[in-house]
Each structure stands twice: as structure tokens, then as C-alpha cells.
Design an enzyme around this catalytic site. Structure first.
Site, mmCIF file in Angstrom:
data_model
loop_
_atom_site.group_PDB
_atom_site.id
_atom_site.type_symbol
_atom_site.label_atom_id
_atom_site.label_comp_id
_atom_site.label_asym_id
_atom_site.label_seq_id
_atom_site.Cartn_x
_atom_site.Cartn_y
_atom_site.Cartn_z
ATOM 1 N N GLU A 500 0.636 9.836 3.374
ATOM 2 C CA GLU A 500 0.429 8.415 3.159
ATOM 3 C C GLU A 500 -0.826 8.158 2.329
ATOM 4 O OE1 GLU A 500 -1.087 6.000 6.153
ATOM 5 O OE2 GLU A 500 -0.626 4.204 5.010
ATOM 6 N N ASP A 615 4.814 9.777 17.924
ATOM 7 C CA ASP A 615 5.688 9.923 16.757
ATOM 8 C C ASP A 615 6.248 11.335 16.701
ATOM 9 O OD1 ASP A 615 7.069 9.255 14.500
ATOM 10 O OD2 ASP A 615 5.345 9.274 13.153
HETATM 11 P P1 AMP Z 1 2.082 14.705 6.297
HETATM 12 O O1 AMP Z 1 1.263 13.753 5.552
HETATM 13 O O2 AMP Z 1 1.321 15.400 7.391
HETATM 14 O O3 AMP Z 1 3.355 14.131 6.802
HETATM 15 O O4 AMP Z 1 2.484 15.872 5.249
HETATM 16 C C1 AMP Z 1 3.395 15.634 4.191
HETATM 17 C C2 AMP Z 1 4.174 16.912 3.908
HETATM 18 O O5 AMP Z 1 3.290 17.944 3.482
HETATM 19 C C3 AMP Z 1 4.873 17.473 5.145
HETATM 20 O O6 AMP Z 1 6.120 16.902 5.333
HETATM 21 C C4 AMP Z 1 4.978 18.943 4.795
HETATM 22 O O7 AMP Z 1 6.085 19.173 3.965
HETATM 23 C C5 AMP Z 1 3.718 19.200 4.006
HETATM 24 N N1 AMP Z 1 2.663 19.725 4.879
HETATM 25 C C6 AMP Z 1 1.754 19.015 5.591
HETATM 26 N N2 AMP Z 1 0.944 19.833 6.269
HETATM 27 C C7 AMP Z 1 1.343 21.094 5.994
HETATM 28 C C8 AMP Z 1 0.901 22.388 6.414
HETATM 29 N N3 AMP Z 1 -0.106 22.548 7.256
HETATM 30 N N4 AMP Z 1 1.550 23.475 5.940
HETATM 31 C C9 AMP Z 1 2.595 23.309 5.081
HETATM 32 N N5 AMP Z 1 3.043 22.122 4.661
HETATM 33 C C10 AMP Z 1 2.436 21.027 5.110
#
Ligand code: AMP
Length: 818
Positions: A500, A615
Site C-alpha cells: 500500500e 486480516d
Molecule cells: P504486502 O504489502 O505485505 O502485502 O506485500 C506485497 C507483496 O510483496 C506480497 O503479496 C508478496 O508477494 C510480496 N512480499 C511481501 N513480503 C515478502 C517477503 N518477506 N518475502 C517475499 N515476498 C514478499
């Protein structure tokens, strides 16, 4: 049964002669070994070489017998004497090849037995027998059709010692009738094609120390080229810093054995890690992990103290003193607290001096002029001392040299001093501003203690989650729970997702004295407001309070430079929903349950900490390359500005309707029990490989249907025990839902006893669940089938229902898949 050594046993034919002829000699019918005209020696050798390259068994198979590797006599017995015979071939290295053959295809009533010697099972209760054999096609035998067979039988008899050999035929227990996938004809011999069959059978549970095998021929033309008997084990491994010993697989072909690991040296754990050894000799479902003790670093499955100091240089040397300097060890594996310097006059090792220094320089004084001194240095971290460096030798200067140089000393001393001061100022400046590493915001342990008492009751051994909102200054909360990382330690490699607040990237983190780590880096986009910055870093303030193998691990934050970043462990397979959709149908039930178990363990930890996630959904679970699932997405302004699934409710909050318990939707009652509801939805998502809960129904219809008692139907091929657990999580009364610790225990039980997962929810009950069982559909909540179908957005099917006689809700409740 009595027996005698087979004809030909022990006879060795030299490599020059696969002798014999084609039809009358049984061997020629059965294999290459005695079919020289058609299959000369090189064919034999090729086959033998191929067999020997196959000798290396997989690492999870332990041979109890391999006839191909027995150098001497096998000691097997044939009965009657003119039945099975051993063909004493040797391979290109003159090693014996133990092949037994029989070919009494033209004679009636054959009953030829070949008995192995006693085979110890070495404690295994399930064993495997791999047979390699050739078999002649009866159709290709002129005149033999009436009596010729194309199968043989394999038997076993258990006994604690070698005394069981003379038992009667009928005491042997049949394992199976063995047929060839490929039989061969005369033409194949001509083409030099060897149709070697491989058949594997298993036997168990065994209760004695060993057994005999027996092969019964009833009139086939067979060459038994090799017999391998083995058991399977899960080979010893180190996983998550725990050693799991060699484990013999269970007696039952579907049994999973739970095995506890022991932490490697210098590592610890709260809960001993476990894995499950499958009947196939694979380690499955790792649970828990060990962690290196303070000051030790994980490296190749071990934890080590500081590596030795290597780079020692001499500084000023005088007649009575030697100055030294050195660099930090390559791998300090923790913060170096001090160095210990041991020195002694060469060849006088018994009388040595020890100096301790926090700096990387010392001056050893009170030395004898013109003498050689030996120095060794070691570093100490919280974990203790590393090993001493190698010996460094330096010599003090003679008395006369020192005095002859006297006039120069003041000038040199002044220059050196000025130089050292300047250098120190420059290094100090660099270190204060530019050094790559953590600058820990809070150094005082008392302060930390105080914060843990700040308005929160701290039970011994139980950590409590602290809401960052309770801090007046949110920046203080970030630095309380998250380490500050220098941006120069981070290398961004590629964009992997969109959050976001900005892009999510993968990259590497290299902190001084630590191994380089793959990491995920969340960035805060430029032009952010103060509130966005606070909310963005709020996730780190929350995540930083958790330490559990099923919760995403925070490495630290970058707040002192731009872009502001949150650095976490990298999860190779990304978010669970996308991963499951990409790998539809690819996992075993046990693997899926392993994923669910991980998520439940993470949630248990969060609920024990007093943290309500709000969530929980497969999209907010990350999965790594070992299929370990970790809970992520800990937004501060829950709920849930950043979740595209979140919708505004009538009360103004933004809620991911399909995942949220009715009481949380209706009056924002978010508790661990509402997280349990969401967990049930995650279970459904996992078992259906990322299907969207309630498919294309609108949020309003979902709220209405759930409120009225409707529940998601079982996914396809869902074990009944899992679906029951989902239904339990979706109890309307939140107090009746299971707690996360109960869910973990329940899943552990299923993993320990996989046969309990074999009962699937059957197709017709899936449909009736969908239609009636959990809903008021059969009890008159809808006045007509049409009204009900409209309500679930399936109004277009009304006519079909009517045409097929389902015109009332009662009739609908009776519908089956057929
Ligand atoms: P988020 O903002 O946490 O929903 O992250 C967005 C997207 O980034 C997620 O849906 C994952 O595909 C990827 N992502 C976030 N954190 C990680 C992580 N620690 N390792 C790998 N991919 C990640």
C-alpha cells in the site's frame, strides 16, 4: 523342505565364454548369460556394467542383501536339485554375478523352490525386495504352450535366527505372484535386446529378527538376475539447526513417525523441533526450530563463535616494548567485547602474560631487548572466546640500536602522534556517520525492562504485545522494537510486489560480521504524509515484537535516510494464495496440513501474545522454499486500508468480509476467536488451492448467507477431519470455536496419523452441505427455490431446478451430485 546346492553353483565361467545353445539349455531361454550365439559376451558385459552402475542405492535405502555385490557364494538352496540352477558368470572384473535360472517349460507339474540364506532385518519392520529378472514369452516356445507359465511366486518366512531354514513349503507366506512387464522372444535374442524386468514388493510389519525369501517356479522360463532386499530410512539431516537422526521408516506404508530433533551445539529452542519420517523415507512437515545462542551465528547448519584474528601487524618496536595492531576477525559472529592477547618469550611458553584489550592495538611492555616474543590473539563475544590466532613473532631491538637512534626519537614520536591523532579523528568521523551496521537506538537494558512494564502486566515467561499506539511518539515505538539498519548495508535487486505504501523488493542485507542474507524490502514511496510514515513503520513496530518460526521475521528498518524501508526475511514462494493457485493439485494432503499447522502455530503465538490479527487470509501468509508458512501483514491502523478485499461496513470500518467472523462484521468484536473464524477460511483456501471463498457472491450476499447459517461447502477431495475443523471454526457462538492451541494439537494428531486423513467428504454430502446442512435452506428461510437461487446469485438455474423436479426447498435439500 530339504534342499541341495543347485547344479552349477560355484562354477565360474571365464569372461570369454557365455556358452550354451539356444533351445535345449534353459539359460539360453531365460537370459543373455548362456546365449552366446545370439547374445555374445559383450551383451552380457554391457548388461552387467549397467547393473553395476545401478548399484548405488538411494541414500534413504539401506541394503540388507544385494546379490550383485556378494563376492563369494550366496549360499542359496534349490529344491529339487534339477530345478533352479546358478549360472556362475563373472563380470569384466572377474566379480561373480549370481544369476539363477530355471526353464522347465515342457514338463508338467513343476514346483521348483529357491531359498535364500537368512537375512537379518536390522531392526526394520518393513522391508522391500527388488527383483531383476528376464522371462521368456511362452508364445515364442514351440511346443511348450500347454505347460509353459509366465509368472513365478515369491514367499517369506520370519525367524529369529538361521534355524528356520528347513521348514516346510506350506509354512512360507506368499508375498506375491510376480509377472514380467516384458517377456522376450527368440527374435529379441537375435536383436540382442535384453528385456530386464524390475519388480519391487514390500513386506511388513515384521516381528522377528530376520527372514528367508523363497522363489517358487511352476513351469516358467526365468533368469533371476539379481535380488536386492532393503529397508527405507529417513537419513540423518540437520534442518533448522536441529539434528534429526537416521530413522527407520514405520511398519505401515502410510505411517508418519514423529521424530524430535536436538539442537546443534550453541543453539537453543523453547520447543524441541520435530519432523515426520514418511514410509518413503522422506522428511516431512518440519515444526519449530533452534536458534543460535547470543553471539553465535548460523552457518551451514551450525552455530560458531568468533573466527580467529588473522591480520596482526607490528607497530612501534623499542628495546623493551612491542606495539601491535590487528583487524576484527572476518567472522566476529556477534559483537566483540574484548580481545585477549597472550605473549611469551620464544621457547619460554610456560611463562606467559595475558593482556585484555577492548581496542585492536596494544603495547606489550617490560620486554627484554633483542629478544623474540610470540603473540597470539583471540576475540570474545557474548558467546565466549574464539580460538587463538596463529603465532606471530616479533623481536625487540638491541640496547645499542635504541641508544644510537635516540636523536631521531622525538621527531618520529611527534610525527607519529600527530598522524595517529589525525587518523583517529578521520576514522572516528567515518564511524560515527557512515558505518554500515545497526545503531541500536536503545542501549539501556533498564529502559527496556521499564517499557515492558509500562502499563502491561508482564507474567514471567509470557511476553505481551504492546500496541504502538500506547506510545506518545510512534518513532519511539519503532526504535524500541526494530533495529535501525544503515541503507548502505542493503542491496535492492528487483521489485517483487506492490504494497500500500510503495514497492516491495527483494535484495540482500550484509551487516558487519554477519552472513549476507536474502531479504524483502518494503519501501515507503516519496511524498508520503506523516501519518503514512507512521502507519508504514507501525507494521515494523508490531512485527519486531514477535519471534516465532511461523511469523515473518523483521531484520530492521531504515528511517534515517530515504527511502524509508522495512527489511524482513525473504520468503521465496511469496504469498500463499498466489502460490497455491500456481501449483493447483500439486501437494499431498500431508503437505497441505503441514502448511496449515504452521499457520495455526503462528496464530497461537500471536494469540498468546494478546495480538489479534484481524486480516488473516491466505494472501497475508508468506511461504518459503521449504513450504514453511509464516503469518505476515501487521498493519497499524487495522482494519484494513491496504487490503483490497476490505470493504466498508455500515458502521464505517473497512473489513475483509469473506474472511471475517459475523460478530466482527456486525459490531467490530475482533478477538482471537474471530481470528479463528478467519483461520477456518484460510483452511478452506488452502485445501481448495486458492479458490475465492464464496466465489463470485457479493459481500452483501455473503454477510446475509453467513448470518442465516450458510457455510462454505467442503472443497473437493477434502479430508472429513479438516472440513469438520473448518465448520468448528465457523461456529456462530465465538466461545464454541476451538482455540489456536487446540487447532495446533488437532493438526499434529492428523499429521501423526495420516490414515485419519483418508476419509474424504463425499461428493453428495458436499452438495448437501452447500445447500442445506448449515443453512436454513431446508428449514424454510426461503419461500421458494427461485428466491434462494437468486439470493446466492444462481437465479439463472431456477428453470433447470424446476424442470428436474426440485421445485421446493425440501426437495432441494435432498439433492445429490448424481
Ligand atoms: P504486502 O504489502 O505485505 O502485502 O506485500 C506485497 C507483496 O510483496 C506480497 O503479496 C508478496 O508477494 C510480496 N512480499 C511481501 N513480503 C515478502 C517477503 N518477506 N518475502 C517475499 N515476498 C514478499
Amino acid at each position: 523342505m530339504r534342499g541341495s546346492r543347485p547344479r552349477g553353483a560355484g562354477r565360474r565361467r571365464p569372461p570369454g565364454g557365455c556358452g550354451g545353445d539356444t533351445l535345449r539349455t534353459p539359460a539360453s531361454l531365460a537370459g543373455c548369460y548362456s546365449a552366446p550365439r545370439r547374445a555374445p559376451l559383450w551383451t552380457c558385459l554391457l548388461l552387467c556394467a549397467a547393473l553395476r552402475t545401478l548399484l548405488a542405492s538411494p541414500s534413504n535405502e539401506v541394503n540388507l542383501l544385494d546379490s550383485r555385490t556378494v563376492m563369494g557364494d550366496l549360499g542359496w538352496i534349490a529344491f529339487p536339485k534339477n530345478g533352479w540352477e546358478e549360472i556362475g558368470e563373472v563380470d569384466e572384473n572377474y566379480a561373480p554375478i549370481h544369476t539363477y535360472q530355471v526353464c522347465k517349460v515342457m514338463e508338467q507339474n513343476q514346483n521348483n523352490w529357491l531359498l535364500t540364506s537368512w537375512i537379518s532385518n536390522e531392526g526394520a519392520s518393513r522391508i522391500f525386495i527388488e527383483l531383476k529378472f528376464t522371462l521368456r514369452d511362452c508364445n515364442s516356445l514351440p511346443g511348450g504352450l500347454g505347460t509353459c507359465k509366465e509368472t513365478f511366486n515369491m514367499y517369506y518366512f520370519e525367524s529369529d535366527d538361521e534355524n528356520g531354514r528347513n521348514i516346510k513349503e506350506n509354512q512360507y507366506i506368499k508375498i506375491d505372484t510376480i509377472a514380467a512387464d516384458e517377456s522376450f522372444t527368440e527374435l529379441d535374442l537375435g536383436d540382442r535386446v535384453m528385456k530386464l524386468n524390475t519388480e519391487v514388493r514390500d513386506v511388513g510389519p515384521l516381528s522377528k529378527k530376520g527372514f528367508y525369501l523363497a522363489f517358487q517356479d511352476v513351469g516358467a522360463c526365468i533368469a533371476l538376475v539379481s535380488v536386492r532386499v532393503y529397508y527405507k530410512k529417513c537419513p540423518s539431516v540437520i534442518r533448522h539447526l536441529a539434528v534429526f537422526p537416521d530413522t527407520i521408516t514405520g511398519a505401515d506404508s502410510s505411517q508418519l513417525l514423529e521424530v524430535s530433533g536436538s539442537c546443534v551445539n550453541h543453539s537453543v529452542t523453547d520447543e524441541p523441533p520435530k519432523m515426520h519420517c514418511s514410509a518413503e523415507g522422506e522428511w516431512l512437515v518440519p515444526i519449530g526450530k533452534c536458534m543460535c545462542k547470543e553471539g553465535y551465528e548460523e552457518k551451514n547448519g551450525t552455530c560458531q563463535a568468533p573466527s580467529p584474528v588473522t591480520n596482526v601487524k607490528k607497530g612501534k618496536i623499542a628495546k623493551n616494548s612491542i606495539s601491535l595492531s590487528w583487524q576484527e576477525p572476518d567472522r566476529p559472529n556477534g559483537i566483540i567485547l574484548e580481545y585477549e592477547i597472550k605473549y611469551f618469550e620464544k621457547d619460554q611458553e610456560t611463562s606467559y602474560t595475558i593482556i585484555k584489550s577492548k581496542e585492536t592495538t596494544i603495547t606489550a611492555e617490560g620486554l627484554k631487548p633483542a629478544s623474540v616474543y610470540v603473540f597470539q590473539i583471540r576475540a570474545r563475544t557474548a558467546a565466549g572466546y574464539g580460538v587463538f590466532s596463529r603465532r606471530f613473532e616479533f623481536e625487540t631491538i638491541p640496547v645499542f640500536a635504541a641508544s644510537s637512534d635516540q636523536s631521531q626519537i622525538p621527531i618520529i614520536a611527534v610525527s607519529v602522534t600527530v598522524g595517529v591523532i589525525l587518523l583517529a579523528v578521520v576514522i572516528g568521523f567515518l564511524l560515527s556517520g557512515r558505518r554500515c551496521g545497526y545503531s541500536k537506538a536503545k542501549q539501556d537494558p533498564e529502559e527496556e525492562k521499564m517499557h515492558f512494564h509500562n502499563g502491561h502486566i508482564k507474567l514471567p515467561g509470557v511476553r505481551t504485545y504492546i500496541d504502538p499506539h500506547t506510545y506518545e511518539d510512534p518513532n519511539q515505538a519503532v526504535h524500541e522494537f526494530a533495529k535501525e539498519i544503515e541503507a548502505s548495508c542493503i542491496t535492492i535487486e528487483r521489485v517483487i510486489g506492490a504494497g500500500e505504501f510503495g514497492e516491495v523488493c527483494s535484495g540482500r542485507l550484509k551487516l558487519p560480521g554477519k552472513r549476507e542474507l536474502p531479504v524483502a524490502i518494503k519501501t515507503l514511496k516519496v511524498g508520503y504524509t506523516e501519518k503514512q510514515r507512521r502507519d508504514f513503520l507501525g507494521e515494523a513496530s508490531i512485527m519486531g515484537q514477535f519471534d516465532h518460526p511461523n511469523i515473518i521475521h523483521l531484520e530492521g528498518v531504515v528511517t534515517k535516510s530515504k527511502p524509508v524501508m522495512i527489511v524482513t526475511e525473504y520468503m521465496e514462494n511469496g504469498s500463499l494464495d498466489t502460490f497455491l493457485k500456481k501449483n493447483d493439485g500439486q501437494f499431498t494432503v500431508i503437505q497441505l496440513v503441514g502448511m496449515l499447522r504452521g499457520i495455526a502455530a503462528g496464530m497461537k503465538y500471536l494469540s498468546d501474545m494478546g495480538y489479534v490479527h484481524r486480516d488473516l487470509a491466505a494472501r497475508n501468509i508468506l511461504i518459503n522454499s521449504n513450504l514453511v508458512c509464516k503469518v505476515s501483514d501487521f498493519g497499524l491502523s487495522r482494519v484494513l486500508e491496504d487490503d483490497p478485499e476490505a470493504a466498508y461496513t455500515t458502521r464505517g470500518g473497512k473489513i475483509p468480509i469473506r474472511w471475517t467472523a459475523p460478530e466482527a462484521i456486525a459490531f467490530r468484536k475482533f478477538t482471537s476467536a474471530s481470528d479463528v473464524w478467519s483461520y477456518g477460511i484460510v483452511m478452506w483456501e488452502v485445501v481448495s488451492y486458492g479458490e475465492r471463498p464464496y466465489w463470485e457472491m457479493t459481500n452483501q450476499d455473503v454477510i446475509k448467507a453467513v448470518e442465516e447459517g450458510y457455510r462454505l461447502p467442503s472443497p473437493m477431495d477434502c479430508p472429513a477431519a479438516l472440513y469438520q475443523l473448518m465448520l468448528d471454526c465457523w461456529q456462530k457462538d465465538r466461545n464454541s470455536r476451538p482455540k489456536f492451541d487446540e487447532i495446533v494439537n488437532m493438526l499434529d494428531k492428523l499429521i501423526r496419523n495420516p490414515s485419519s486423513l483418508k476419509t474424504l467428504v463425499n461428493a453428495s454430502s458436499r452438495v448437501s452441505n452447500l445447500l442445506a446442512e448449515h443453512g436454513p435452506l431446508g428449514s424454510g428461510a426461503y419461500r421458494s427455490v427461485g428466491e434462494w437461487l437468486e439470493a446466492i446469485k444462481m437465479g439463472r438455474y431456477t428453470e433447470i431446478f424446476m424442470e428436474n423436479g426440485y421445485s421446493s426447498m425440501d426437495a432441494v435439500a435432498q439433492v445429490t451430485l448424481e
